[in-house]
Motif scaffolding. Structure first.
Motif, PDB file in Angstrom:
ATOM      1  N   GLN A  67      -3.150  18.126 -22.456  1.00 48.81           N
ATOM      2  CA  GLN A  67      -4.185  17.128 -22.646  1.00 48.81           C
ATOM      3  C   GLN A  67      -3.699  16.158 -23.727  1.00 48.81           C
ATOM      4  OE1 GLN A  67      -7.057  17.320 -20.702  1.00 48.81           O
ATOM      5  NE2 GLN A  67      -5.924  18.975 -19.695  1.00 48.81           N
ATOM      6  N   PRO A  68      -4.358  14.973 -23.831  1.00 52.42           N
ATOM      7  CA  PRO A  68      -3.876  13.972 -24.788  1.00 52.42           C
ATOM      8  C   PRO A  68      -3.804  14.483 -26.230  1.00 52.42           C
ATOM      9  CG  PRO A  68      -5.437  12.990 -23.277  1.00 52.42           C
ATOM     10  CD  PRO A  68      -5.445  14.459 -22.983  1.00 52.42           C
ATOM     11  N   ASN A  69      -4.602  15.454 -26.597  1.00 48.92           N
ATOM     12  CA  ASN A  69      -4.553  15.919 -27.993  1.00 48.92           C
ATOM     13  C   ASN A  69      -3.791  17.241 -28.155  1.00 48.92           C
ATOM     14  OD1 ASN A  69      -6.375  17.469 -26.682  1.00 48.92           O
ATOM     15  ND2 ASN A  69      -8.038  17.253 -28.166  1.00 48.92           N
ATOM     16  N   ASP A  70      -2.894  17.527 -27.230  1.00 47.54           N
ATOM     17  CA  ASP A  70      -2.086  18.750 -27.333  1.00 47.54           C
ATOM     18  C   ASP A  70      -0.712  18.457 -27.914  1.00 47.54           C
ATOM     19  OD1 ASP A  70      -3.882  20.567 -26.231  1.00 47.54           O
ATOM     20  OD2 ASP A  70      -3.224  20.166 -24.181  1.00 47.54           O
ATOM     21  N   THR A  71      -0.316  19.213 -28.910  1.00 50.15           N
ATOM     22  CA  THR A  71       1.052  19.129 -29.430  1.00 50.15           C
ATOM     23  C   THR A  71       1.590  20.550 -29.565  1.00 50.15           C
ATOM     24  OG1 THR A  71       0.239  19.178 -31.684  1.00 50.15           O
ATOM     25  CG2 THR A  71       0.701  17.018 -30.756  1.00 50.15           C
ATOM     26  N   PRO A  72       2.914  20.725 -29.493  1.00 47.66           N
ATOM     27  CA  PRO A  72       3.447  22.084 -29.612  1.00 47.66           C
ATOM     28  C   PRO A  72       3.036  22.743 -30.930  1.00 47.66           C
ATOM     29  CG  PRO A  72       5.138  20.604 -28.798  1.00 47.66           C
ATOM     30  CD  PRO A  72       3.973  19.736 -29.208  1.00 47.66           C
ATOM     31  N   THR A  73       2.649  23.986 -30.841  1.00 46.76           N
ATOM     32  CA  THR A  73       2.298  24.778 -32.021  1.00 46.76           C
ATOM     33  C   THR A  73       3.587  25.050 -32.806  1.00 46.76           C
ATOM     34  OG1 THR A  73       0.475  25.761 -30.813  1.00 46.76           O
ATOM     35  CG2 THR A  73       1.268  26.997 -32.728  1.00 46.76           C
ATOM     36  N   PRO A  74       3.550  24.938 -34.126  1.00 48.53           N
ATOM     37  CA  PRO A  74       4.786  25.143 -34.883  1.00 48.53           C
ATOM     38  C   PRO A  74       5.460  26.484 -34.582  1.00 48.53           C
ATOM     39  CG  PRO A  74       3.070  24.257 -36.310  1.00 48.53           C
ATOM     40  CD  PRO A  74       2.412  24.562 -34.990  1.00 48.53           C
ATOM     41  N   TRP A  75       6.779  26.437 -34.589  1.00 48.13           N
ATOM     42  CA  TRP A  75       7.632  27.609 -34.364  1.00 48.13           C
ATOM     43  C   TRP A  75       7.169  28.797 -35.200  1.00 48.13           C
ATOM     44  CZ3 TRP A  75      11.699  29.932 -31.968  1.00 48.13           C
ATOM     45  CH2 TRP A  75      12.507  30.806 -32.698  1.00 48.13           C
ATOM     46  N   ALA A  76       6.846  28.543 -36.465  1.00 48.54           N
ATOM     47  CA  ALA A  76       6.477  29.642 -37.365  1.00 48.54           C
ATOM     48  C   ALA A  76       5.242  30.376 -36.857  1.00 48.54           C
ATOM     49  CB  ALA A  76       6.230  29.102 -38.771  1.00 48.54           C
ATOM     50  N   ASP A  77       4.308  29.667 -36.240  1.00 48.01           N
ATOM     51  CA  ASP A  77       3.110  30.333 -35.710  1.00 48.01           C
ATOM     52  C   ASP A  77       3.392  31.009 -34.373  1.00 48.01           C
ATOM     53  OD1 ASP A  77       1.346  29.643 -37.806  1.00 48.01           O
ATOM     54  OD2 ASP A  77       1.222  27.611 -37.017  1.00 48.01           O
ATOM     55  N   VAL A  78       4.170  30.330 -33.522  1.00 52.70           N
ATOM     56  CA  VAL A  78       4.493  30.918 -32.212  1.00 52.70           C
ATOM     57  C   VAL A  78       5.211  32.263 -32.402  1.00 52.70           C
ATOM     58  CG1 VAL A  78       5.894  30.609 -30.115  1.00 52.70           C
ATOM     59  CG2 VAL A  78       4.567  28.689 -31.025  1.00 52.70           C
ATOM     60  N   THR A  79       6.026  32.344 -33.433  1.00 54.79           N
ATOM     61  CA  THR A  79       6.848  33.550 -33.634  1.00 54.79           C
ATOM     62  C   THR A  79       6.340  34.449 -34.769  1.00 54.79           C
ATOM     63  OG1 THR A  79       8.320  32.361 -35.145  1.00 54.79           O
ATOM     64  CG2 THR A  79       8.911  32.340 -32.810  1.00 54.79           C
ATOM     65  N   GLY A  80       5.228  34.040 -35.401  1.00 58.45           N
ATOM     66  CA  GLY A  80       4.733  34.823 -36.538  1.00 58.45           C
ATOM     67  C   GLY A  80       3.302  35.308 -36.379  1.00 58.45           C
ATOM     68  N   TYR A  81       2.614  34.815 -35.335  1.00 61.02           N
ATOM     69  CA  TYR A  81       1.211  35.191 -35.113  1.00 61.02           C
ATOM     70  C   TYR A  81       1.146  35.765 -33.691  1.00 61.02           C
ATOM     71  CZ  TYR A  81      -3.911  34.586 -35.141  1.00 61.02           C
ATOM     72  OH  TYR A  81      -5.273  34.797 -35.115  1.00 61.02           O
ATOM     73  N   ASN A  82       1.366  37.072 -33.560  1.00 64.90           N
ATOM     74  CA  ASN A  82       1.587  37.671 -32.239  1.00 64.90           C
ATOM     75  C   ASN A  82       0.711  38.888 -31.972  1.00 64.90           C
ATOM     76  OD1 ASN A  82       4.689  36.906 -33.337  1.00 64.90           O
ATOM     77  ND2 ASN A  82       4.137  36.117 -31.338  1.00 64.90           N
ATOM     78  N   ASN A  83       0.488  39.134 -30.691  1.00 61.10           N
ATOM     79  CA  ASN A  83      -0.066  40.415 -30.252  1.00 61.10           C
ATOM     80  C   ASN A  83       1.029  41.160 -29.507  1.00 61.10           C
ATOM     81  OD1 ASN A  83      -2.767  40.457 -31.099  1.00 61.10           O
ATOM     82  ND2 ASN A  83      -3.444  39.210 -29.374  1.00 61.10           N
ATOM     83  N   PHE A  84       1.399  42.311 -29.992  1.00 61.70           N
ATOM     84  CA  PHE A  84       2.388  43.172 -29.325  1.00 61.70           C
ATOM     85  C   PHE A  84       2.136  44.547 -29.933  1.00 61.70           C
ATOM     86  CE2 PHE A  84       7.178  43.034 -27.869  1.00 61.70           C
ATOM     87  CZ  PHE A  84       6.919  44.035 -26.958  1.00 61.70           C
ATOM     88  N   TYR A  85       1.143  45.244 -29.334  1.00 60.91           N
ATOM     89  CA  TYR A  85       0.614  46.461 -29.961  1.00 60.91           C
ATOM     90  C   TYR A  85       1.644  47.584 -30.081  1.00 60.91           C
ATOM     91  CZ  TYR A  85      -4.223  44.819 -30.320  1.00 60.91           C
ATOM     92  OH  TYR A  85      -5.374  44.155 -30.688  1.00 60.91           O
TER      93      TYR A  85
END
Ligand code: MTE
Length: 319
Positions: A67-85
């Motif tokens: 959508q027009p207001n979508d930008t990639p989420t920073p690398w640090a969050d993509v790789t630091g805020y995870n669910n992997f029980y």
């Protein structure tokens, strides 16, 4: 899944975020009126330089359904805020606990109702020419969302090579079972190994990816290395990680989350703002890195591409 905690990214000053306008121009979204554009219509629009990210890699790839207001989420969050029980139930546990997880050599068994079953090494399994970079909106059932630059191959590629029989109606995916490496598997958090399922037509949909990377790099272990599922119109829990088996079956598989809490997590798991989770609303979401909540879109913004898969179905009953 536990209620989300406030990630560190939400207190990062605005100046450290990616330059939204630069991204939108590069992606051909501003001025082109392409919100909700069909897959491939924005092909070749990137690479995009995130800037201001220190050592973070570039987000690159074709934006799908942004959508027009979508930008990639920073690398640090993509790789630091995870669910992997398998590596802990806290959002920052996987990045910490999966550091030494061994993902080579890796074998994926393709079996069940198909003409060409087999055990494949990663190299046999992934045709390099089929690997693509694609930027997808992702939304978790916990009502937070991200925009992630994935790298992977269409799952359809693997399915076509396996030649499922006419009796195959579903695909079941299984995560590695290895309690020595995955400390979470020593605890009765979920029924291990983690499993997920898709209907065969969902699995064959051109948006469904077997991801091998993010941000143009191989998947970090915490994101499901070396191979995980990405289905952008479904809640994130469908994205089974570290897959070792892909099996064609006749009957609807029971996923790990369905087994854990059948009244909360259904097989379909389509993002649906009109059907609340029994314990919280699904009408809005918090994009990681933002303060204000956004309205959640039906099928996470991919309705034009995928709503027809479910025509005639009661999507309140089939949640
Ligand atoms: N796969 C396995 N094997 N184990 C998990 O706990 N969590 C799921 C999904 N895949 C999970 C999994 C959930 S709840 C989410 S939201 C996504 O992975 C998160 O993917 P990400 O950490 O790459 O954002």
């Amino acid at each position: 899944m536990a209620t989300p905690k406030l990630p560190s990214s939400e207190i990062t000053p605005e100046s450290t975020y990616v330059d939204r306008r630069k991204f939108l121009v590069a992606a051909g979204i501003i001025g082109a009126g392409l919100a909700g554009a069909s897959p491939r219509s924005l092909e070749g629009a990137l690479p995009f330089l995130p800037g201001q990210q220190g050592q973070a890699p570039q987000a690159r790839g074709t934006p799908y359904g942004l959508q027009p207001n979508d930008t990639p989420t920073p690398w640090a969050d993509v790789t630091g805020y995870n669910n992997f029980y398998e590596f802990g139930t806290g959002k920052d546990d996987p990045a910490r606990n999966a550091t030494n997880f061994r993902t080579r050599p890796w074998t994926v068994k393709v079996d069940g109702l198909c003409e060409k079953p087999g055990d494949y090494g990663l190299e046999d399994f992934l045709r390099p020419s089929a690997v693509e970079d694609r930027i997808y909106r992702m939304r978790c059932v916990e009502a937070w969302s991200m925009v992630i630059p994935w790298r992977g191959i269409p799952l359809k590629d693997v399915i076509d090579r396996a030649q499922p029989r006419a009796s195959a109606r579903f695909v079941e995916f299984t995560t590695l079972m290895d309690p020595r490496q995955m400390p979470g598997q020593r605890l009765p958090i979920l029924e291990w190994p983690y499993t997920e399922g898709l209907r065969l037509d969902e699995a064959r949909h051109p948006l469904t990816l077997l991801a091998t990377g993010v941000y143009g790099r191989d998947l970090p272990n915490q994101n499901g290395a070396p191979l995980r599922l990405v289905v952008p119109w479904k809640y994130g829990f469908k994205g089974v990680k570290s897959i070792v088996r892909i099996r064609f079956v006749e009957r609807m598989p029971t996923s790990a989350w369905m087994a854990a809490a059948p009244s909360e997590y259904g097989f379909y798991a389509n993002v649906n703002p009109e059907v609340d989770h029994p314990r919280w609303s699904q009408a809005t979401e918090r994009r990681i890195g933002e303060f204000r909540r956004r309205p959640t879109l039906p099928f996470n913004g991919y309705a034009d591409q995928v709503a027809s898969l479910y025509s005639g179905m009661d999507l309140r009953r089939n949640y």
